[in-house]
Write an enzyme that holds these catalytic residues in place. Structure first.
Site, PDB file in Angstrom:
ATOM      1  CB  SER A 147      -0.955   0.011   1.194  1.00 57.79           C
ATOM      2  OG  SER A 147      -0.215  -0.068   2.394  1.00 57.79           O
ATOM      3  CG  HIS A 182      -0.753   3.873   4.690  1.00 59.14           C
ATOM      4  ND1 HIS A 182      -1.975   3.604   5.281  1.00 59.14           N
ATOM      5  CD2 HIS A 182      -0.307   2.691   4.212  1.00 59.14           C
ATOM      6  CE1 HIS A 182      -2.245   2.309   5.154  1.00 59.14           C
ATOM      7  NE2 HIS A 182      -1.250   1.742   4.517  1.00 59.14           N
TER       8      HIS A 182
END
Length: 335
Positions: A235, A293
């Site tokens: 991610s 992230h």
């Protein structure tokens, strides 16, 4: 196009890049005890402070990967665009005509692959690599290798620098893998030609660089604030693609996967993602690796604003040196 039906896979609804504890993995307890001898999280803060192990190794590895991928991608793109067309002799043409439809399975497979769009070829390669690693997690005999090299432990005595890259191709479960790959498939089409402005080589360079940058961001945050836990998943790199997409298509309408009727601009979604990750870092939320992230998202923004304009746009200097090197090598061979 698919992008017009884009769904922003809000990475906080489903597991994308989880800060996964060892106990959450399907690994027998007796094997974990043996593994911790070579990659043991250091929970003793005083002992941690006395260690001389620094972030120099991971940082140098990150810089090397980012630089190397840009150079390699520039060379590969040059070779792809300047490949010479093979001249087929009359005999070869006649022989191929005689074969007709008698194609082998491999030939048919190659033809089908050649018909794919550039974004589908790039995605297919990344998907395959991630799928292989996911299958490797299911082999009990390989668990010690997977834990050491395919997940990052920021508080480990010694961090294998290769784990910064390999952990971004690693997933804790099929669900984790599925949502990440679906998000990547959705957004990569928006940045790779013909719908986007990236060639496959530049995208690959940004994606791989996003892998190591997001992993380094996670390690730096966890080591700085002594936050235990292991991290893995794609991610961070995917959010670099989301960051690039949101700036290159700021008015593109997106929606949350389970709430398709609620739509918003991509630039607003980017603001929401960054805000949520900053909040997660301040409040020390542990469900997701917010540092990875945020690092991936900011790197995608950095690539759009600076790397594409000032580095990739000037890759002719890399190509020029590559051509010179090829001439030197050819001269040495001719002697």
């Amino acid at each position: 196009m698919i992008i017009s039906q884009n769904r922003l896979w809000f990475y906080y609804i489903v597991s994308i890049k989880s800060a996964v504890q060892l106990r959450k993995l399907s690994v027998p307890a007796h094997t974990l005890l043996a593994r911790r001898t070579f990659n043991r999280p250091n929970h003793n803060l005083k002992r941690f402070q006395s260690q001389s192990n620094s972030l120099l190794g991971p940082s140098l590895f990150c810089i090397s990967v980012c630089t190397g991928t840009v150079v390699l991608a520039s060379i590969i793109q040059y070779e792809r665009l300047h490949v010479s067309v093979k001249q087929i002799s009359a005999f070869e043409f006649y022989r191929n005509a005689i074969k007709g439809n008698d194609e082998s399975l491999i030939s048919k497979l190659k033809n089908n692959i050649n018909k794919l769009k550039l974004s589908e070829k790039v995605f297919g390669t990344i998907f395959l690599l991630n799928a292989i690693v996911l299958l490797a997690w299911q082999v009990p005999q390989w668990q010690h290798i997977m834990i050491k090299y395919f997940m990052t432990d920021a508080l480990a005595r010694k961090i294998p620098v290769s784990s910064l890259l390999l952990s971004a191709f690693s997933h804790s479960s099929p669900v984790h893998f599925f949502f990440n790959m679906y998000a990547l498939y959705t957004f990569c089409q928006g940045v790779i030609q013909p719908w986007g402005d990236m060639g496959p080589e530049e995208f690959t360079a940004m994606y791989i660089s996003g892998c190591v940058v997001s992993s380094l961001a996670s390690i730096m945050f966890r080591r700085s604030f002594k936050v235990p836990g292991n991290s893995l998943g794609a991610s961070g790199a995917i959010l670099s693609v989301v960051g690039y997409f949101s700036l290159s298509h700021p008015d593109q309408k997106l929606s949350i996967i389970f709430l398709p009727n609620i739509q918003f601009d991509a630039i607003h979604a980017l603001t929401g993602i960054i805000s949520l990750d900053i909040m997660g870092l301040i409040l020390r939320w542990q469900m997701f690796d917010h540092a990875a992230h945020l690092g991936g998202t900011l790197f995608g923004i950095f690539w759009y604003k600076y790397m594409s304009t000032y580095v990739w746009a000037n890759r002719r200097y890399i190509v020029k040196n590559w051509i010179t090197l090829k001439k030197i090598i050819q001269q040495v061979k001719d002697k």
